[in-house]
Design a protein around this motif. Structure first.
Motif, PDB file in Angstrom:
ATOM      1  N   LYS A  73      -3.264   0.332  -5.096  1.00  0.00           N
ATOM      2  CA  LYS A  73      -3.762  -0.763  -4.270  1.00  0.00           C
ATOM      3  C   LYS A  73      -3.976  -0.278  -2.838  1.00  0.00           C
ATOM      4  O   LYS A  73      -3.431   0.722  -2.423  1.00  0.00           O
ATOM      5  CB  LYS A  73      -2.780  -1.915  -4.311  1.00  0.00           C
ATOM      6  CG  LYS A  73      -2.589  -2.364  -5.749  1.00  0.00           C
ATOM      7  CD  LYS A  73      -1.810  -3.587  -5.928  1.00  0.00           C
ATOM      8  CE  LYS A  73      -1.579  -3.931  -7.377  1.00  0.00           C
ATOM      9  NZ  LYS A  73      -1.074  -2.896  -8.235  1.00  0.00           N
ATOM     10  N   SER A 104      -2.982  -0.864   0.625  1.00  0.00           N
ATOM     11  CA  SER A 104      -1.845  -1.532   1.259  1.00  0.00           C
ATOM     12  C   SER A 104      -2.099  -1.896   2.719  1.00  0.00           C
ATOM     13  O   SER A 104      -1.199  -2.398   3.389  1.00  0.00           O
ATOM     14  CB  SER A 104      -0.602  -0.648   1.157  1.00  0.00           C
ATOM     15  OG  SER A 104      -0.851   0.583   1.817  1.00  0.00           O
ATOM     16  N   THR A 105      -3.310  -1.674   3.219  1.00  0.00           N
ATOM     17  CA  THR A 105      -3.594  -1.970   4.624  1.00  0.00           C
ATOM     18  C   THR A 105      -3.992  -3.427   4.856  1.00  0.00           C
ATOM     19  O   THR A 105      -4.295  -3.803   5.981  1.00  0.00           O
ATOM     20  CB  THR A 105      -4.716  -1.050   5.157  1.00  0.00           C
ATOM     21  OG1 THR A 105      -5.901  -1.245   4.371  1.00  0.00           O
ATOM     22  CG2 THR A 105      -4.301   0.409   5.097  1.00  0.00           C
ATOM     23  N   PRO A 137      -3.466  -8.547  -1.946  1.00  0.00           N
ATOM     24  CA  PRO A 137      -3.466  -7.405  -2.874  1.00  0.00           C
ATOM     25  C   PRO A 137      -4.876  -7.114  -3.396  1.00  0.00           C
ATOM     26  O   PRO A 137      -5.466  -7.934  -4.107  1.00  0.00           O
ATOM     27  CB  PRO A 137      -2.533  -7.866  -3.999  1.00  0.00           C
ATOM     28  CG  PRO A 137      -2.639  -9.360  -3.980  1.00  0.00           C
ATOM     29  CD  PRO A 137      -2.868  -9.742  -2.545  1.00  0.00           C
ATOM     30  N   SER A 168      -7.523  -0.087  -4.396  1.00  0.00           N
ATOM     31  CA  SER A 168      -7.933   0.983  -3.492  1.00  0.00           C
ATOM     32  C   SER A 168      -9.449   1.140  -3.595  1.00  0.00           C
ATOM     33  O   SER A 168     -10.056   0.693  -4.577  1.00  0.00           O
ATOM     34  CB  SER A 168      -7.239   2.283  -3.877  1.00  0.00           C
ATOM     35  OG  SER A 168      -7.736   2.737  -5.128  1.00  0.00           O
TER      36      SER A 168
END
Length: 171
Positions: free
Chosen positions: A96, A98-99, A103, A106
């Motif tokens: 994923k 994460s920034t 959710p 990527s």
């Protein structure tokens, strides 16, 4: 919808109505691409849930249907603009981004999802994402990039080339 505020104002109540909590879903499709900053707008929101969560919704009397344009194993429950999707794959386990607060997959897995869906509009979106990532790479380059950045860029370029090859083979 065109803003993150509009997404939040509509997504959270729909998730609450369905009883879906954080950790039980993954945003995919154009909404995920919007959150990631890869597109400027989106229409509906597609979320992926586990088979168990989807079955709980069916047990709660939510109506579902098969998508005729995607893999026949894909089941969907529609709540307004929200499509809750169940699939037998391991998408919830994929890497994923994460920034972001929500959710989402990527960048590479966003392209993988589009390739998986396989509809012509998904293939087009995969092409658009690939070109967006190439544009981002060009911005990332500096007049004298560090060797470790060059290796990272080479890896990303190879991934994008591999995706383009797979798309060409789908024709």
């Amino acid at each position: 919808m065109n803003t993150l505020d509009q997404l939040t104002e509509t997504l959270l109540p729909a998730l609450e109505l369905a009883g879906i909590v954080e950790g039980e879903y993954l945003i995919i499709g154009s909404a995920a691409e919007f959150i990631g900053g890869y597109v400027d707008k989106f229409g509906d929101v597609d979320i992926l849930v586990s088979k168990e969560t989807f079955q709980r919704l069916i047990d709660d009397n939510f109506e579902w249907y098969y998508s005729e344009t995607v893999d026949p194993k894909v089941k969907i429950i529609r709540i307004g603009f929200l499509d809750i999707i169940s699939h037998e794959g391991d998408w919830l386990e994929k890497e994923k981004d994460s920034t972001h607060a929500y959710p989402i997959l990527s960048p590479n897995n966003l392209i993988e999802w589009r390739l998986f869906a396989g509809r012509p509009k998904d293939q087009l979106r995969a092409w658009q994402l690939i070109h967006k990532f190439y544009a981002m790479l060009r911005q990332y380059l500096e007049p004298d990039p560090l060797p470790n950045k060059l290796l990272e860029i080479k890896t990303i370029e190879q991934n994008m080339f591999d995706y383009q090859t797979r798309l060409m083979e789908m024709r």
